[in-house]
Structure formats: structure tokens, C-alpha cells
Scaffold this motif. Structure first.
Motif, PDB file in Angstrom:
ATOM      1  N   LEU A  45     -71.226 -24.110   2.227  1.00  0.00           N
ATOM      2  CA  LEU A  45     -69.873 -24.275   2.027  1.00  0.00           C
ATOM      3  C   LEU A  45     -69.564 -24.799   0.600  1.00  0.00           C
ATOM      4  O   LEU A  45     -68.266 -24.397   0.314  1.00  0.00           O
ATOM      5  CB  LEU A  45     -69.589 -25.734   3.063  1.00  0.00           C
ATOM      6  CG  LEU A  45     -69.513 -25.410   4.904  1.00  0.00           C
ATOM      7  CD1 LEU A  45     -69.574 -26.787   5.405  1.00  0.00           C
ATOM      8  CD2 LEU A  45     -68.260 -24.588   4.880  1.00  0.00           C
ATOM      9  N   VAL A  46     -70.564 -25.384   0.172  1.00  0.00           N
ATOM     10  CA  VAL A  46     -70.275 -26.075  -1.228  1.00  0.00           C
ATOM     11  C   VAL A  46     -70.254 -24.808  -2.183  1.00  0.00           C
ATOM     12  O   VAL A  46     -69.370 -24.466  -3.082  1.00  0.00           O
ATOM     13  CB  VAL A  46     -71.100 -26.792  -1.781  1.00  0.00           C
ATOM     14  CG1 VAL A  46     -71.259 -26.963  -3.179  1.00  0.00           C
ATOM     15  CG2 VAL A  46     -70.937 -28.267  -1.029  1.00  0.00           C
ATOM     16  N   ALA A  47     -71.158 -23.761  -1.906  1.00  0.00           N
ATOM     17  CA  ALA A  47     -71.017 -22.608  -2.669  1.00  0.00           C
ATOM     18  C   ALA A  47     -69.523 -21.745  -2.606  1.00  0.00           C
ATOM     19  O   ALA A  47     -69.039 -21.253  -3.426  1.00  0.00           O
ATOM     20  CB  ALA A  47     -72.233 -21.415  -2.507  1.00  0.00           C
ATOM     21  N   ALA A  48     -69.201 -21.535  -1.172  1.00  0.00           N
ATOM     22  CA  ALA A  48     -68.122 -21.132  -0.929  1.00  0.00           C
ATOM     23  C   ALA A  48     -66.878 -21.933  -1.450  1.00  0.00           C
ATOM     24  O   ALA A  48     -65.848 -21.143  -2.275  1.00  0.00           O
ATOM     25  CB  ALA A  48     -67.786 -20.562   0.469  1.00  0.00           C
ATOM     26  N   ALA A  69     -66.754 -20.776  10.511  1.00  0.00           N
ATOM     27  CA  ALA A  69     -65.499 -21.392  10.978  1.00  0.00           C
ATOM     28  C   ALA A  69     -65.119 -22.281  10.213  1.00  0.00           C
ATOM     29  O   ALA A  69     -63.955 -22.633   9.930  1.00  0.00           O
ATOM     30  CB  ALA A  69     -65.536 -21.597  12.394  1.00  0.00           C
ATOM     31  N   ARG A  70     -66.093 -23.325   9.914  1.00  0.00           N
ATOM     32  CA  ARG A  70     -65.920 -24.488   9.003  1.00  0.00           C
ATOM     33  C   ARG A  70     -65.294 -24.124   7.718  1.00  0.00           C
ATOM     34  O   ARG A  70     -64.063 -24.591   7.197  1.00  0.00           O
ATOM     35  CB  ARG A  70     -67.076 -25.466   8.990  1.00  0.00           C
ATOM     36  CG  ARG A  70     -66.717 -26.811   8.268  1.00  0.00           C
ATOM     37  CD  ARG A  70     -65.649 -27.569   8.607  1.00  0.00           C
ATOM     38  NE  ARG A  70     -65.396 -28.751   8.112  1.00  0.00           N
ATOM     39  CZ  ARG A  70     -64.465 -29.654   8.426  1.00  0.00           C
ATOM     40  NH1 ARG A  70     -63.463 -29.055   8.883  1.00  0.00           N
ATOM     41  NH2 ARG A  70     -64.452 -30.756   7.441  1.00  0.00           N
ATOM     42  N   GLY A  71     -65.923 -23.091   7.139  1.00  0.00           N
ATOM     43  CA  GLY A  71     -65.472 -22.361   5.822  1.00  0.00           C
ATOM     44  C   GLY A  71     -63.861 -22.052   6.020  1.00  0.00           C
ATOM     45  O   GLY A  71     -63.167 -22.153   5.024  1.00  0.00           O
ATOM     46  N   THR A  72     -63.575 -21.620   6.947  1.00  0.00           N
ATOM     47  CA  THR A  72     -62.308 -20.982   7.167  1.00  0.00           C
ATOM     48  C   THR A  72     -61.143 -22.111   7.302  1.00  0.00           C
ATOM     49  O   THR A  72     -60.350 -22.075   6.811  1.00  0.00           O
ATOM     50  CB  THR A  72     -62.251 -19.927   8.530  1.00  0.00           C
ATOM     51  OG1 THR A  72     -62.970 -18.907   8.156  1.00  0.00           O
ATOM     52  CG2 THR A  72     -60.781 -19.559   8.690  1.00  0.00           C
ATOM     53  N   GLU A  73     -61.675 -23.095   7.943  1.00  0.00           N
ATOM     54  CA  GLU A  73     -61.058 -24.223   8.325  1.00  0.00           C
ATOM     55  C   GLU A  73     -60.623 -24.989   7.038  1.00  0.00           C
ATOM     56  O   GLU A  73     -59.515 -25.584   7.011  1.00  0.00           O
ATOM     57  CB  GLU A  73     -61.613 -24.924   9.291  1.00  0.00           C
ATOM     58  CG  GLU A  73     -60.877 -26.596   9.941  1.00  0.00           C
ATOM     59  CD  GLU A  73     -61.784 -27.357  10.664  1.00  0.00           C
ATOM     60  OE1 GLU A  73     -61.171 -28.209  11.213  1.00  0.00           O
ATOM     61  OE2 GLU A  73     -62.841 -26.759  11.268  1.00  0.00           O
TER      62      GLU A  73
END
Length: 285
Positions: A45-48, A69-73
């Protein structure tokens, strides 16, 4: 309840430290192992969140989907691509790296995946040792071996491997022989990559005390039983007893360190270990 003290938290936008780095773009790929939960999920998530394309791998494909999904959210700048795979299988490792290369220029590798088994040396099952070795030491070596040629093919010919070590790569505690050996070995791998990388292919390790992850939560009862103490005593005396900072790190704290190490701010970090242990090892009593 004692276990609530180590419940893994979720990652929010505000938790992600943004680093201004020309190489943090969607053209470049960061491969993250163990990305289905804990530190691996947070690192993905941090990299994205820093604009990278993330190749997220784990044997837990449902966990990977939750990470994505969390990244999209969170509407992160970069994308997270789930790639299921078993790090004990060489064909899977090769496929994971090939799939990551299909996404862009593989430039960063975060070896995070880990498991735990609690037993004395006399009772330690060799099958458990072999599995831990393959996931936590052999796989990081083979992934590095497969990723380094891709690093050299990037625009500037540079790349970086970050390895999740531990205070148990500095000193050990009882009943964790496979974990201890693997973490000491990861520091050796880190330094070996640096020795051969000529400053163009860098490596670093991160050594923390106990972090609020499922791996930590899942070992509470086993550790309590092995030592003949309560779960509460495991948390207060074993996990936090030697630490001068009386709180556990959160997975995103570690993830932010990975991105710091990957960035230009870490250009002189090569073969070194980021010891973020709350004073646990250097002030040992």
C-alpha cells in the motif's frame, strides 16, 4: 483482552509517508512478498501510495485481493496487481518475477514473507525448519537472483532489495531456532548483494522488535505455553520487556522504512541494517 494490544491496524492515506523521488513512478515495479497481510500488505500500500506499480505476491490469494481492494479504496496513485504463488516452489518464484516484469520495469524487491514456529531445538520438527528456510531465506535469495537482471535493464541500471530482518537477526530468544537462523541469514544475503552490486544494485535490511501483525498475534499462545506464562506476560515481559519504547510498531511504520530505503534518500544505505527496535538490543539488560 491482551491480544487486542497487538491487533493489526489498517492503513490509511494519512499513514503513508510520501517521498519525492523521480524513480517512484508507475513505470517502475516494486515486487512485495507476503503482501496478503501485515507488513507485506502495508508495504504494498505504501509503495502504491508513492506512485509505484506493485506486484503483490502471497500464497494467500484471498488476502492479496483484500490488499488490492484496500489500495482501490484508498485511491492510491499506483496500482496493486495480485500474483498468487508459493515461495517454496521455484516454478512459482520464476512465474512471479516474470509476471512482475510484464507490469513494467522491475526496480525494487521487498522480501517480507515470513512464518513462525515455536519449539525447542530438541523438539523442533525439521519439516517446519525446512519450510521456514525456503520461505524466509532461500526464496529471498532466488527472488534477488531473478530480479537483479531486471534491475540492470531499467532506465538508469539501478535497483534495490529490501529484506525484512528482525531483532532476532542481532540476538536470539529461545524456541525460535528456524526464525533466528533465517533472520541472521537475511542480513548475510543483504550484505552479499551489496558486495556484488557496485553501488548500482543496493540492498538493506530492516530489523524491528515486535510489530502488530498476524504473525505476532498467532504466536502469543504458543509462546505462553512454551514458557509457562500468561499471554499478558508474553506481551509485557517478552515482547515489550526489553524495549525502552513501550509500544509495538505498526506495519505501516515498517512499510514507510522500506520506501525510505528504496528512495534516493537511501542511496548511501547499502548492505546496512535499519535497526528500529525501540532500544531493545543496544540497551539489553
Amino acid at each position: 483482552m491482551a491480544q487486542d494490544q497487538v491487533t493489526p491496524p489498517s492503513v490509511s492515506q494519512d499513514d503513508i509517508h510520501r517521498i519525492d523521488d523521480d524513480s517512484f513512478t508507475d513505470r517502475n515495479v516494486c515486487l512485495v512478498t507476503g503482501a496478503g497481510s501485515g507488513i507485506g500488505r502495508a508495504t504494498a500500500l505504501v509503495a502504491a501510495g508513492n506512485g509505484l506499480t506493485v506486484a503483490a505476491t502471497d500464497v494467500d490469494e484471498e488476502g492479496l485481493e483484500e490488499t488490492s481492494a484496500r489500495g482501490t479504496e484508498l485511491d492510491l496513485e499506483g496500482t496493486i496487481e495480485p500474483i498468487g504463488g508459493d515461495l517454496t516452489v521455484d516454478d512459482d518464484i520464476e512465474r512471479i518475477v516474470d509476471r512482475a516484469a510484464d507490469l513494467g520495469d522491475v526496480k525494487y524487491l521487498a522480501n517480507v514473507a515470513g512464518i513462525q514456529h515455536i519449539d525447542s531445538i530438541e523438539e523442533f520438527p525439521m519439516a517446519a525448519y525446512d519450510r521456514m528456510h525456503r520461505i524466509m531465506l532461500r526464496a529471498p535469495l532466488y527472488l534477488s537472483k531473478r530480479c537483479i537482471p531486471h534491475f540492470r535493464e531499467t532506465e538508469d541500471g539501478r535497483g534495490c532489495v529490501g529484506n525484512m530482518a528482525s531483532v532476532h537477526g542481532h540476538y536470539v530468544t529461545s524456541d525460535k531456532v528456524a526464525y533466528n537462523v533465517s533472520k541472521f541469514g537475511l542480513r548475510g544475503l543483504t550484505q552479499s548483494i551489496a558486495a556484488e552490486g557496485d553501488g548500482e544494485i543496493r540492498s538493506f535490511s530492516i530489523s524491528t522488535g515486535y510489530v502488530k501483525t498476524p504473525l505476532v498475534t498467532n504466536q502469543l499462545e504458543d509462546t505462553a505455553e512454551q514458557r509457562g506464562i500468561s499471554v499478558e506476560e508474553v506481551i509485557q515481559d517478552v515482547m515489550l520487556g526489553q524495549s525502552r519504547v513501550k509500544e509495538m510498531m505498526e506495519p505501516v511504520d515498517v512499510a514507510n522504512l522500506f520506501l525510505l530505503g528504496f528512495s534516493d534518500l537511501g542511496r548511501h544505505l547499502d548492505g546496512g541494517d535499519l535497526l528500529f527496535d525501540g532500544g531493545m538490543t543496544l540497551t539489553y539488560e
